[in-house]
Design a protein around this motif. Structure first.
Motif, PDB file in Angstrom:
ATOM      1  N   ARG A  53      42.719  13.638 -34.449  1.00 35.82           N
ATOM      2  CA  ARG A  53      43.404  14.181 -33.786  1.00 35.82           C
ATOM      3  C   ARG A  53      43.567  13.596 -32.437  1.00 35.82           C
ATOM      4  NH1 ARG A  53      43.921  20.455 -31.887  1.00 35.82           N
ATOM      5  NH2 ARG A  53      45.768  20.570 -30.717  1.00 35.82           N
ATOM      6  N   ARG A  54      44.689  13.029 -31.756  1.00 31.34           N
ATOM      7  CA  ARG A  54      44.789  12.450 -30.691  1.00 31.34           C
ATOM      8  C   ARG A  54      45.169  13.405 -29.539  1.00 31.34           C
ATOM      9  NH1 ARG A  54      45.360   7.417 -29.031  1.00 31.34           N
ATOM     10  NH2 ARG A  54      45.409   6.561 -30.951  1.00 31.34           N
ATOM     11  N   MET A  55      44.305  13.226 -28.375  1.00 34.37           N
ATOM     12  CA  MET A  55      44.123  14.068 -27.304  1.00 34.37           C
ATOM     13  C   MET A  55      43.822  13.059 -25.966  1.00 34.37           C
ATOM     14  SD  MET A  55      42.008  17.458 -28.232  1.00 34.37           S
ATOM     15  CE  MET A  55      40.802  16.621 -28.876  1.00 34.37           C
ATOM     16  N   ARG A  56      44.960  13.238 -24.923  1.00 38.46           N
ATOM     17  CA  ARG A  56      44.744  12.640 -23.832  1.00 38.46           C
ATOM     18  C   ARG A  56      44.296  11.091 -24.161  1.00 38.46           C
ATOM     19  NH1 ARG A  56      41.250  16.819 -19.721  1.00 38.46           N
ATOM     20  NH2 ARG A  56      42.767  18.448 -20.328  1.00 38.46           N
ATOM     21  N   GLY A  57      45.123  10.539 -24.964  1.00 39.71           N
ATOM     22  CA  GLY A  57      45.163   9.167 -25.056  1.00 39.71           C
ATOM     23  C   GLY A  57      43.903   8.421 -26.037  1.00 39.71           C
ATOM     24  N   THR A  58      42.999   9.482 -26.579  1.00 36.77           N
ATOM     25  CA  THR A  58      41.995   9.256 -27.357  1.00 36.77           C
ATOM     26  C   THR A  58      42.100   9.887 -28.718  1.00 36.77           C
ATOM     27  OG1 THR A  58      40.551   9.003 -25.366  1.00 36.77           O
ATOM     28  CG2 THR A  58      39.536   9.196 -27.663  1.00 36.77           C
ATOM     29  N   GLU A  59      41.819   9.132 -29.711  1.00 35.70           N
ATOM     30  CA  GLU A  59      41.740   9.689 -30.889  1.00 35.70           C
ATOM     31  C   GLU A  59      40.740   9.935 -31.560  1.00 35.70           C
ATOM     32  OE1 GLU A  59      42.896   8.387 -35.750  1.00 35.70           O
ATOM     33  OE2 GLU A  59      43.006   6.860 -34.268  1.00 35.70           O
ATOM     34  N   TYR A  60      40.451  11.265 -31.683  1.00 36.25           N
ATOM     35  CA  TYR A  60      39.070  12.026 -32.256  1.00 36.25           C
ATOM     36  C   TYR A  60      39.109  12.261 -33.696  1.00 36.25           C
ATOM     37  CZ  TYR A  60      38.645  12.952 -27.138  1.00 36.25           C
ATOM     38  OH  TYR A  60      38.591  12.830 -25.723  1.00 36.25           O
ATOM     39  N   GLY A  61      38.056  11.738 -34.321  1.00 39.17           N
ATOM     40  CA  GLY A  61      38.042  11.978 -35.695  1.00 39.17           C
ATOM     41  C   GLY A  61      36.773  12.047 -36.544  1.00 39.17           C
ATOM     42  N   VAL A  62      36.741  12.314 -37.692  1.00 40.77           N
ATOM     43  CA  VAL A  62      35.429  12.186 -38.659  1.00 40.77           C
ATOM     44  C   VAL A  62      35.729  11.357 -39.868  1.00 40.77           C
ATOM     45  CG1 VAL A  62      33.991  13.551 -39.803  1.00 40.77           C
ATOM     46  CG2 VAL A  62      34.988  14.497 -37.756  1.00 40.77           C
ATOM     47  N   LYS A  63      35.062  10.552 -40.344  1.00 39.08           N
ATOM     48  CA  LYS A  63      35.135   9.718 -41.059  1.00 39.08           C
ATOM     49  C   LYS A  63      34.325  10.229 -42.426  1.00 39.08           C
ATOM     50  CE  LYS A  63      36.902   5.632 -38.841  1.00 39.08           C
ATOM     51  NZ  LYS A  63      38.158   5.659 -39.558  1.00 39.08           N
ATOM     52  N   ALA A  64      34.430   9.623 -43.678  1.00 38.22           N
ATOM     53  CA  ALA A  64      33.745   9.923 -44.930  1.00 38.22           C
ATOM     54  C   ALA A  64      32.139   9.780 -44.632  1.00 38.22           C
ATOM     55  CB  ALA A  64      34.160   9.130 -45.865  1.00 38.22           C
ATOM     56  N   PHE A  65      31.505   8.805 -44.178  1.00 39.53           N
ATOM     57  CA  PHE A  65      30.184   8.755 -44.264  1.00 39.53           C
ATOM     58  C   PHE A  65      29.652   8.806 -43.009  1.00 39.53           C
ATOM     59  CE2 PHE A  65      32.369   5.842 -47.356  1.00 39.53           C
ATOM     60  CZ  PHE A  65      32.063   6.545 -48.523  1.00 39.53           C
ATOM     61  N   PRO A  66      28.780   9.782 -42.728  1.00 43.00           N
ATOM     62  CA  PRO A  66      28.197  10.027 -41.355  1.00 43.00           C
ATOM     63  C   PRO A  66      26.839   9.204 -41.222  1.00 43.00           C
ATOM     64  CG  PRO A  66      27.535  12.026 -43.077  1.00 43.00           C
ATOM     65  CD  PRO A  66      28.620  10.996 -43.843  1.00 43.00           C
ATOM     66  N   ILE A  67      27.141   7.949 -41.370  1.00 41.45           N
ATOM     67  CA  ILE A  67      25.786   7.197 -41.094  1.00 41.45           C
ATOM     68  C   ILE A  67      25.741   6.363 -39.961  1.00 41.45           C
ATOM     69  CG2 ILE A  67      25.209   6.813 -43.585  1.00 41.45           C
ATOM     70  CD1 ILE A  67      26.861   4.307 -43.574  1.00 41.45           C
ATOM     71  N   GLY A  68      26.786   6.868 -39.089  1.00 43.58           N
ATOM     72  CA  GLY A  68      26.901   6.121 -37.814  1.00 43.58           C
ATOM     73  C   GLY A  68      28.146   6.915 -37.072  1.00 43.58           C
ATOM     74  N   GLY A  69      28.587   5.979 -35.928  1.00 40.51           N
ATOM     75  CA  GLY A  69      29.792   6.541 -35.255  1.00 40.51           C
ATOM     76  C   GLY A  69      30.155   5.369 -33.985  1.00 40.51           C
ATOM     77  N   TYR A  70      31.059   5.655 -33.488  1.00 41.27           N
ATOM     78  CA  TYR A  70      31.410   4.445 -32.430  1.00 41.27           C
ATOM     79  C   TYR A  70      32.727   5.130 -31.600  1.00 41.27           C
ATOM     80  CZ  TYR A  70      35.681   3.735 -35.385  1.00 41.27           C
ATOM     81  OH  TYR A  70      36.841   4.008 -36.124  1.00 41.27           O
ATOM     82  N   ILE A  71      32.786   4.558 -30.385  1.00 43.42           N
ATOM     83  CA  ILE A  71      34.166   4.782 -29.507  1.00 43.42           C
ATOM     84  C   ILE A  71      34.509   3.323 -29.437  1.00 43.42           C
ATOM     85  CG2 ILE A  71      33.222   6.877 -28.495  1.00 43.42           C
ATOM     86  CD1 ILE A  71      32.727   5.213 -25.749  1.00 43.42           C
ATOM     87  N   SER A  72      35.812   3.228 -29.110  1.00 43.58           N
ATOM     88  CA  SER A  72      36.532   1.925 -28.951  1.00 43.58           C
ATOM     89  C   SER A  72      37.051   1.978 -27.435  1.00 43.58           C
ATOM     90  CB  SER A  72      37.539   1.629 -29.834  1.00 43.58           C
ATOM     91  OG  SER A  72      38.675   2.773 -29.753  1.00 43.58           O
ATOM     92  N   MET A  73      36.395   0.986 -26.846  1.00 38.55           N
ATOM     93  CA  MET A  73      36.719   1.026 -25.251  1.00 38.55           C
ATOM     94  C   MET A  73      37.528  -0.518 -25.039  1.00 38.55           C
ATOM     95  SD  MET A  73      33.410   2.340 -23.071  1.00 38.55           S
ATOM     96  CE  MET A  73      32.194   1.225 -23.906  1.00 38.55           C
ATOM     97  N   ALA A  74      38.446  -0.042 -24.143  1.00 43.01           N
ATOM     98  CA  ALA A  74      39.542  -1.258 -23.689  1.00 43.01           C
ATOM     99  C   ALA A  74      38.783  -2.123 -23.086  1.00 43.01           C
ATOM    100  CB  ALA A  74      40.492  -0.744 -23.091  1.00 43.01           C
ATOM    101  N   GLY A  75      38.913  -3.650 -23.388  1.00 36.85           N
ATOM    102  CA  GLY A  75      38.332  -4.815 -22.445  1.00 36.85           C
ATOM    103  C   GLY A  75      36.910  -4.589 -22.449  1.00 36.85           C
ATOM    104  N   MET A  76      36.022  -4.411 -23.789  1.00 35.38           N
ATOM    105  CA  MET A  76      34.535  -4.494 -23.718  1.00 35.38           C
ATOM    106  C   MET A  76      34.128  -5.728 -23.296  1.00 35.38           C
ATOM    107  SD  MET A  76      32.725  -1.942 -24.901  1.00 35.38           S
ATOM    108  CE  MET A  76      31.251  -2.739 -25.432  1.00 35.38           C
ATOM    109  N   TYR A  77      34.849  -6.835 -23.394  1.00 25.13           N
ATOM    110  CA  TYR A  77      34.616  -8.264 -22.802  1.00 25.13           C
ATOM    111  C   TYR A  77      35.872  -8.854 -21.933  1.00 25.13           C
ATOM    112  CZ  TYR A  77      31.720  -7.599 -27.045  1.00 25.13           C
ATOM    113  OH  TYR A  77      30.882  -7.093 -27.854  1.00 25.13           O
TER     114      TYR A  77
END
Length: 447
Positions: A53-77
Motif C-alpha cells: 500500500r502506498r502512503m505519503r510517497g512510500t510503498e509499504y509491503g510484505v513479500k513472500a519470503f520473510p528472510i530479510g527486508g529493505y527500504i529504497s532511498m533516492a540517491g544512495m550514491y
C-alpha cells in the motif's frame, strides 16, 4: 501434540524474525524521512509481493519470503554525469548500439558492467542534479544515523526482550529452600547407594525437604551458591544450620562429609580437591531482576556474539567439516535461520512448564536480534556497517580538504565498490548455505 508444539515454535520464530526485520527497516525509514530523504519502498521479505500500500510517497509491503527486508532511498550514491553524458552521446550516434554502448561506457568486463548497472539503477532514483531529497546529499552524521538506525533497533528490541525475560518472568535461581536430599555420600566409582555407603549428613542430621536455610555458622545465605560455598570449604567440620520450618527457625548441627570434588580457580583452571558434602538439592524458582538487568544482559551478549562474528569464516569452515565428517558441532557456533527455528521448535515441544518455554523463546529471539545488530555493523557493503564506513570516508576527505583549504571533494562514489560487494554477497550466500545444510543434517540440539 509434540509435533504440533514443535511447529508452533517454528512459526513463532518466523513471526519473531519478521518483526525483527520490520523494526530494523523502520530504524532506517524513520530517520531517513525525518531528514527529508525520498523513500520509494519499505518491504519486509523478498520475492513476490503479497501485500502493499502506498502512503505519503512510500510503498509499504510484505513479500513472500520473510528472510530479510529493505527500504529504497533516492540517491544512495552520487549521480554519474560523465557516464550519463557518454550514454546520451552513444544513443544519439546509433539506436542499435544500446547494448554495445552499455558495455563500452563501463569499460567492458563483468565487474565493470556491474558498476555501470549500479550507477544506472541509482540514477533512476534521482530527479535532476538539484534534487535535494536524496541520501548522498545528507551531512555525514545524518547518513550515519540513518544507516545505524536499523542495527540499533535490533539492539533496543533485544534489550526489551531481555527485560521482559529477567524483570517480567525472572531468572531461574537455585534458592536456599531444600527440594530433595541425597540418601548417601557418593563415591567416585558409583552414583548409586551401596548398603555399606554412609548416610548423607543432611538427612542424618534431620534436615527435611521444604526447609529454608537461613544461615550457616552465623553467616546469612541469600542463595544456594553462598550456602554451597560454605559447605564445600568445610569438609569434616561441624556446622550449625539455622533453617526455617513451618514458620519457625531451628538450629541443626551438620558435619559435611569429605569427598573428592572439582574446584575452579579464578583463572579458570580446574583441580580436584577434598570438599565438603551434606547432600541437599535446592529448589529452583524464577527470581525477578532489576529493570536494568535486561539491557545489561543484552550488552554482555553483544560481546559474546562479536567474538563469534569475528571468527565467522573459520567457524563456518569448521561447521562444514563437522557436517562432512559427522562430528558433533560446537553448540556455541553460528546458526542459520533454519537452526534458530529448529531450536525454537525444540523449546516449544519441551516437556517443561509453559513459563519455561516462553522464557526460552524470548531468550532465543533476543539473541537473534543481538546477532543481527552485530552482523550488520561489519564494515563491508552491502551491510549497514559498509555504508557507515563509506560515509566516514567521505567525511574524512571533506575534513582533510577543509583543513588544508582545498576545494570540497566530490562525494565518494560507492558504486566503484560493487565488485567487492558482489564478492561479499557470494561469500555470505556460501556461508549461509553451509549453515543451513548443517542445521538440517547435523543440527545443534538443546536436549
Amino acid at each position: 501434540m509434540e509435533i504440533l508444539a514443535f511447529v508452533i515454535g517454528v512459526v513463532l520464530m518466523v513471526v519473531g524474525l519478521a518483526v525483527s526485520i520490520a523494526l530494523h527497516e523502520l530504524g532506517h525509514l524513520w530517520p531517513a524521512k525525518r531528514f527529508g530523504v525520498r523513500v520509494g519502498q519499505y518491504m519486509i521479505g523478498f520475492g513476490p509481493t503479497l501485500w502493499s500500500r502506498r502512503m505519503r510517497g512510500t510503498e509499504y509491503g510484505v513479500k513472500a519470503f520473510p528472510i530479510g527486508g529493505y527500504i529504497s532511498m533516492a540517491g544512495m550514491y552520487p549521480p554519474s554525469p560523465r557516464e550519463r553524458a557518454r550514454a546520451a552521446e552513444a544513443s544519439a550516434s546509433a539506436q542499435t548500439a544500446g547494448s554495445a554502448s552499455r558495455t563500452g561506457r563501463a569499460g567492458g568486463g563483468f565487474f565493470a558492467t556491474m558498476v555501470q548497472d549500479a550507477r544506472d539503477a541509482n540514477d533512476e532514483t534521482l530527479q535532476g542534479d538539484d534534487d535535494a531529497h536524496v541520501f548522498y546529499r545528507l551531512p555525514v552524521w545524518k547518513r550515519i544515523v540513518v544507516m545505524l538506525g536499523g542495527p540499533v533497533m535490533n539492539l533496543l528490541f533485544a534489550m526489551v526482550l531481555f527485560a521482559i525475560l529477567l524483570s517480567g518472568i525472572g531468572l531461574q535461581t537455585a534458592t536456599t529452600t531444600v527440594a530433595r536430599l541425597s540418601e548417601c555420600v557418593p563415591t567416585t566409582s558409583s552414583t548409586e547407594c551401596a548398603e555399606s555407603a554412609p548416610a548423607a549428613p543432611a538427612e542424618a542430621a534431620g534436615i527435611q525437604p521444604g526447609d529454608t536455610i537461613v544461615s550457616i555458622d552465623g553467616q546469612p545465605v541469600a542463595d544456594f551458591d553462598e550456602a554451597s560455598a560454605i559447605i564445600r570449604s568445610s569438609p569434616g567440620e561441624q556446622l550449625t544450620f539455622v533453617v526455617e520450618r513451618d514458620g519457625t527457625e531451628q538450629s541443626i548441627e551438620v558435619t559435611p562429609a569429605t569427598i573428592e570434588g572439582e574446584v575452579t580457580a579464578a583463572d579458570g583452571t580446574t583441580t580436584t580437591e577434598e570438599v565438603g558434602f551434606v547432600g541437599i538439592g535446592p529448589s529452583v524458582e524464577y527470581v525477578t531482576q532489576p529493570i536494568w538487568a535486561g539491557p545489561q544482559m543484552a550488552v554482555q551478549n553483544v560481546g559474546a556474539v562479536a567474538g563469534i562474528i569475528w571468527q565467522l569464516p573459520a567457524k563456518v569452515w569448521q561447521t562444514g567439516v563437522d557436517l562432512v565428517t559427522g562430528a558433533e558441532r560446537d553448540p556455541n557456533g553460528p546458526l542459520s535461520i533454519v537452526g534458530a527455528g529448529r531450536l525454537s521448535g525444540e523449546v516449544a515441544a519441551a516437556d517443561s512448564p509453559v513459563l519455561n518455554r516462553v522464557a526460552g523463546y524470548l531468550s532465543l529471539l533476543a539473541s537473534l536480534n543481538i546477532a543481527l545488530f552485530v552482523f550488520n555493523l561489519i564494515p563491508l557493503l552491502p551491510l549497514d556497517g559498509g555504508h557507515v564506513a563509506v560515509a566516514l570516508w567521505d567525511g574524512l576527505k571533506r575534513a582533510w580538504a577543509k583543513l588544508f583549504r582545498r576545494p570540497p571533494p566530490k562525494p565518494v562514489d560507492a558504486t566503484k565498490l560493487v565488485p567487492i560487494t558482489f564478492v561479499v554477497v557470494i561469500a555470505l550466500i556460501a556461508m549461509g548455505a553451509v549453515l543451513i545444510l548443517a542445521d538440517i543434517f547435523n543440527p545443534v540440539t538443546l536436549f
